[in-house]
Design an enzyme around this catalytic site. Structure first.
Site, mmCIF file in Angstrom:
data_model
loop_
_atom_site.group_PDB
_atom_site.id
_atom_site.type_symbol
_atom_site.label_atom_id
_atom_site.label_comp_id
_atom_site.label_asym_id
_atom_site.label_seq_id
_atom_site.Cartn_x
_atom_site.Cartn_y
_atom_site.Cartn_z
ATOM 1 N N TYR A 114 0.813 -1.240 0.000
ATOM 2 C CA TYR A 114 0.000 0.000 0.000
ATOM 3 C C TYR A 114 0.834 1.272 0.000
ATOM 4 O O TYR A 114 2.031 1.226 0.086
ATOM 5 C CB TYR A 114 -1.079 -0.017 1.066
ATOM 6 C CG TYR A 114 -0.751 -0.107 2.542
ATOM 7 C CD1 TYR A 114 0.504 0.136 3.064
ATOM 8 C CD2 TYR A 114 -1.789 -0.417 3.445
ATOM 9 C CE1 TYR A 114 0.723 0.070 4.429
ATOM 10 C CE2 TYR A 114 -1.567 -0.494 4.805
ATOM 11 C CZ TYR A 114 -0.308 -0.250 5.293
ATOM 12 O OH TYR A 114 -0.090 -0.315 6.626
ATOM 13 N N GLU A 115 0.176 2.391 -0.216
ATOM 14 C CA GLU A 115 0.847 3.693 -0.434
ATOM 15 C C GLU A 115 1.800 3.632 -1.621
ATOM 16 O O GLU A 115 2.845 4.273 -1.624
ATOM 17 C CB GLU A 115 1.609 4.158 0.809
ATOM 18 C CG GLU A 115 0.808 4.300 2.063
ATOM 19 C CD GLU A 115 -0.380 5.235 1.919
ATOM 20 O OE1 GLU A 115 -0.403 6.048 0.977
ATOM 21 O OE2 GLU A 115 -1.299 5.146 2.739
ATOM 22 N N GLY A 116 1.423 2.894 -2.650
ATOM 23 C CA GLY A 116 2.298 2.733 -3.806
ATOM 24 C C GLY A 116 3.113 1.475 -3.633
ATOM 25 O O GLY A 116 4.011 1.436 -2.782
#
Lengths: 600, 600
Positions: free
Chosen positions: B440-442
């Site tokens: 997550y978050e890229g």
């Protein structure tokens, strides 16, 4: 829901074109393995795995096994019917000996089917999987009587087998086991103790379960030299060969685990259960090692199998999911975004997975052939060479195969992004299931020590010298071919790193055995790279020949050549880094006292 | 049950001795961070994490979050009381701006607390964690009015925040979002659409939840240039600042995930919900990136945090569990077996974990200092340098930190053998929870592309040149010291590999951008090694000085020196292998068509 299809084409490539199984037709058991038969077994076995077993993978994970109040265990819905089909189709008999009802076909086929079953559903595959190892131990060490009573029913799948080593206070260090075996008037033993982590210890798939149990007889040495092996059937077998009275062995509980929920991992309680000694007193560990070696190869195949299953679903998602644009400009301008497949970092993970799974499949099936040749090859030299190579590489197939198998499953989950973290998509199950293979049948650090501490030095290093020579010979031969040369050069370089690391152990491991221990895990990985490199070089050679010969399936062979190149470019560089870690020795690794690790 | 204790001593070492926070006392916000205050905050924060939050980790995992029939979500037992204590103690206010009720202390402290909370219970830590990022985005881009309405309550912990980017059809590629924002007469917008994977999207910990939502206004460009950012409160805020009417946003379901079960990952349905634009129309992505950069550093810290928690329990097991004997002869002959700690392969995993966690802690806290200095340092040059370095290293802290954090958790589980696979022992939860941080978050592949595609070339490579110079300068200085020289030489060599890889991108990435994409992930890892190498060189320098100065805590500094040496010996060699993978280019990686990956 993830999907699975057996890699039939690739498996037949390895068996027929790489290993040329037909060329061994003069050896016992191989004569029945004609190309037609092999194709039929692989295709039908693949279908069974994909159509009958794979659909139970996610549901088995969600449901798990249930221990009932009476100590019986219910496997997940559908397992029993699938196992009935397995038994009826005779899938467990493929490479079992004919005199016990098996089909006597080469282990190569059995190994391929093991992969398919494990990919489809590792939890399910473990029920027959452990049975195979138990059969081998009984055949190698037990009396003819015991063999006649137990083996035929285990081969047929009517009964299944287990291995009972671990106790709460000991796993790796079996010298610490406390289970006792007290001789009885009738020649049997009364077994008392608690075993934990017993895969398939209790279940509802078969009418009887044959436990192979390590225990200590009275007054035996208080070490690993005082361990004997016993057959302890769940139901005692009557004179007519049928299961009768319930033995004093029962499942105390089922462990809650990270994965392989569909397999019942049991705490087994032995309360004076009747057991029959297998082989000699105090020689139980040697007998168990026969089972363990078979099991270790099987676990290496599990690493491959989870990687393969995850890979297929990684490929599917990369092809379907659209996100972003190719760095070189839109690949499909008519769509709002390109498939993930265009992105180099996705392709990196896919190529890593392809290079690993295809290379590992070749190595595992080659290993299956060596097992056979070690018994059946025509000359002493061939038998010895095969035995040397498979003994050396068994810990590598287990340790490297499962480390990389897990990494591959993690990478394939990564391709799915956030959707890979969601239970219903099934990618995270591959990761959870793959994780156990690095641990059981000897944790991978134990495999590494087996390799470096035991296998490397055996017979003055004969086995590793044979591997060096094999790799060097094939590299030298391939370097004359322009297409193969860049691959051969890199594999040769990795082999050079392996030689240098081996030499370093010889020079530094005697004076301080911790130097060997410190480098064992990286060493196992270098050898894995070299072994896969050997396989890729051979596969590239075969592919080049097929293309030169005008093979119709051009794309298949071109992909083999390109993947061999990718392996050479992106896997072999690690060998040099691993060697440098080995050569750092154990000093900084072992210097700090335990207090330095405490949180303050 | 695993245990957790905050690494207070090591954290204070980094803050006081490595970063010398007190030396920045002339800068705004730092004046209040005296050594005494820092100690008090770190010690008390550590206690809160260990005593209040950690005990809810396993139970929260087992229980998970529950969506009720009315769409409300119940967090696991104890979370609400713990969050009340968090709020009352003001833990969320530490590094928030004073004008909004914060304590205005340096981010370094906030980062350290983030680590402690995430180690103790990642699911719990995410509730306030996302709030911090949301506050930053609002402060950077929203109108004063919006700031006054929302920020004080979010700082105090009365309200929490979320970020709403992902939709079923898009995660990374935000140009594809479909959520619509239609302007209303009163200046607000009606937001309609479905967002998925919304962490802390609905829960019972706070009286209001402030969603930051990406959506498209009518007629906006159909790409990432047409996205605007909106505040969408769960409860609309009355004129008196109190939550009033329920907004048309609701949790449709909770995702079933591999881990972080204690955090509610929601599908959020917006049905004409009232939203308020943050910043300019069509500039939403830039605003969201402020939040994302903060969040990415936070996720990097999660990687560290799970590694640290797993490490502590790996150490405990290695100290207690007895199995086998030291290779050099029995270490404790009076016992039946030695502790696992004597085995080199166990020590390898512990030293890897120690070198990673302590190095990563230094890097993360150093990163927190750069965030601050980029705004507050006295000169333009200093601010620019700090901004360059933290911009460059944010994807590295996120990507390398979480890749290695996960690997570390896996290794610590491995030390536990079969017991590590059992749910009740808690080691497998660290692995499951750590896994999400790579996604997550890229996803980490996106981080790698951010690094190579965006950060590397920005301002003609100014940032990476600054990093090279920094590392070279410190290596040159350290090479004069006999104790530091072997460390400096290896870090310098890794820096050389990073330079060579950078040069290779410059020469080969323009002609074919796939070459940059193919090498991005290995490049991110080389930079991680170099960045940790820089930290270890500095820590070794500080430790050497402390020992020379007759520090009383000798064992602590000696361990730092030895671990620095271990890092240099066992982490830096990978840089060379990674460089060779980069230099292989993209040809073999990108050559095969999708059909070549199909199973046949």
């Amino acid at each position: 829901m993830p999907s699975y299809k057996a890699p039939v084409r690739d498996t037949l490539f390895v068996i027929n074109e790489l290993l040329r199984l037909e060329s061994y037709g003069n050896l016992p058991g191989f004569e029945s393995a004609s190309a037609d038969i092999v194709s039929a077994v692989i295709e039908e076995g693949g279908k069974f795995a994909a159509e009958v077993v794979a659909p139970l993978n996610a549901s088995g994970d969600a449901e798990g096994c249930k221990r009932n109040a009476d100590g019986s265990v219910t496997t997940p819905a559908g397992f029993r019917q699938a196992f009935d089909q397995f038994r009826e189709a005779g899938w467990g008999t493929i490479s079992a000996p004919e005199e016990f009802g098996g089909q006597g076909m080469p282990h190569v086929l059995g190994f391929a089917l093991k992969e398919f079953l494990s990919s489809a559903n590792q939890s399910f595959a473990m029920y027959p999987g452990l049975t195979n190892g138990a059969i081998e131990a009984i055949l190698a060490k037990a009396s003819d009587d015991l063999q006649q009573i137990y083996v035929p029913k285990m081969v047929s799948g009517e009964w299944t087998g287990t291995m009972n080593l671990t106790e709460p206070q000991c796993g790796t260090d079996l010298g610490l086991i406390r289970t006792r075996a007290v001789p009885q008037m009738d020649g049997s033993y009364a077994i008392t103790g608690t075993k934990i982590f017993i895969s398939a210890g209790e279940h509802d798939l078969a009418e009887n379960i044959i436990h192979l149990v390590l225990a200590k007889t009275p007054d035996s040495p208080d070490s690993s030299k005082g361990i004997s092996l016993f057959i302890v059937p769940k139901l005692l077998v009557n004179a007519d060969g049928k299961p009768g009275t319930r033995n004093a062995v029962s499942c105390g509980s089922i462990e809650r685990k990270m994965g392989i929920h569909g397999n019942a991992t049991c705490v087994m309680n032995y309360d004076g259960a009747t057991g029959f000694m297998v082989g000699e007193e105090n020689k139980g560990l040697a007998a168990m090692f026969i089972m363990m070696n078979a099991a270790r190869l099987g676990v290496g195949i599990q690493g491959l199998a989870q990687a393969e299953a995850a890979y297929q679903n990684g490929v599917a998602y990369a092809a379907e999911r659209r996100q972003g644009r190719a760095l070189t400009g839109p690949a499909e301008p008519g769509e709002k975004a390109d498939p993930l497949f265009v992105h180099p970092d996705v392709r990196r993970m896919l190529m890593d997975a392809k290079a690993f799974t295809e290379g590992m499949r070749a190595l595992a099936l080659w290993g299956g052939l060596q097992v056979e040749l070690s018994h059946k090859a025509a000359s002493d030299e061939e038998r010895q060479l095969a035995d040397d190579l498979i003994s050396l590489l068994t810990p590598v197939i287990k340790g490297y195969g499962t480390d990389k198998g897990f990494d591959t499953a993690v990478n394939m989950q990564q391709i799915w992004g956030g959707h890979g973290y969601i239970v219903d998509n099934g990618m995270e199950q591959f990761v959870r299931d793959a994780r156990i293979a690095m641990i059981y049948e000897g944790a991978n650090g134990v495999q590494a020590m087996d390799l470096v501490g035991r296998k490397l030095g055996a017979n003055m290093g004969r086995a590793v010298q044979a591997l060096f020579a094999l790799v060097d010979g094939e590299c030298a031969a391939a370097k004359g071919d322009a297409q193969l040369a860049p691959i051969a050069e890199r594999v040769e370089k990795a082999n050079g790193e392996l030689k240098a690391a081996t030499m370093w152990f010889m020079q530094n491991g005697m004076s301080n055995p911790n130097n060997a221990g410190a480098g064992a895990h990286p060493y196992m990985h270098i050898m894995g790279i070299v072994a896969l490199g050997l396989m890729w070089l051979r596969m590239a050679t075969v592919a080049g020949e097929a293309l030169a010969g005008g093979a119709s399936d051009k794309a298949f062979y071109e992909a083999k050549l390109m993947t061999a190149r990718y392996f050479a470019e992106c896997f072999t560089p690690d060998a040099g880094a691993l060697r440098r870690k080995i050569e750092a020795g154990s000093e900084s690794m072992m210097a700090l006292p335990i207090e330095a690790f405490a949180t303050t």
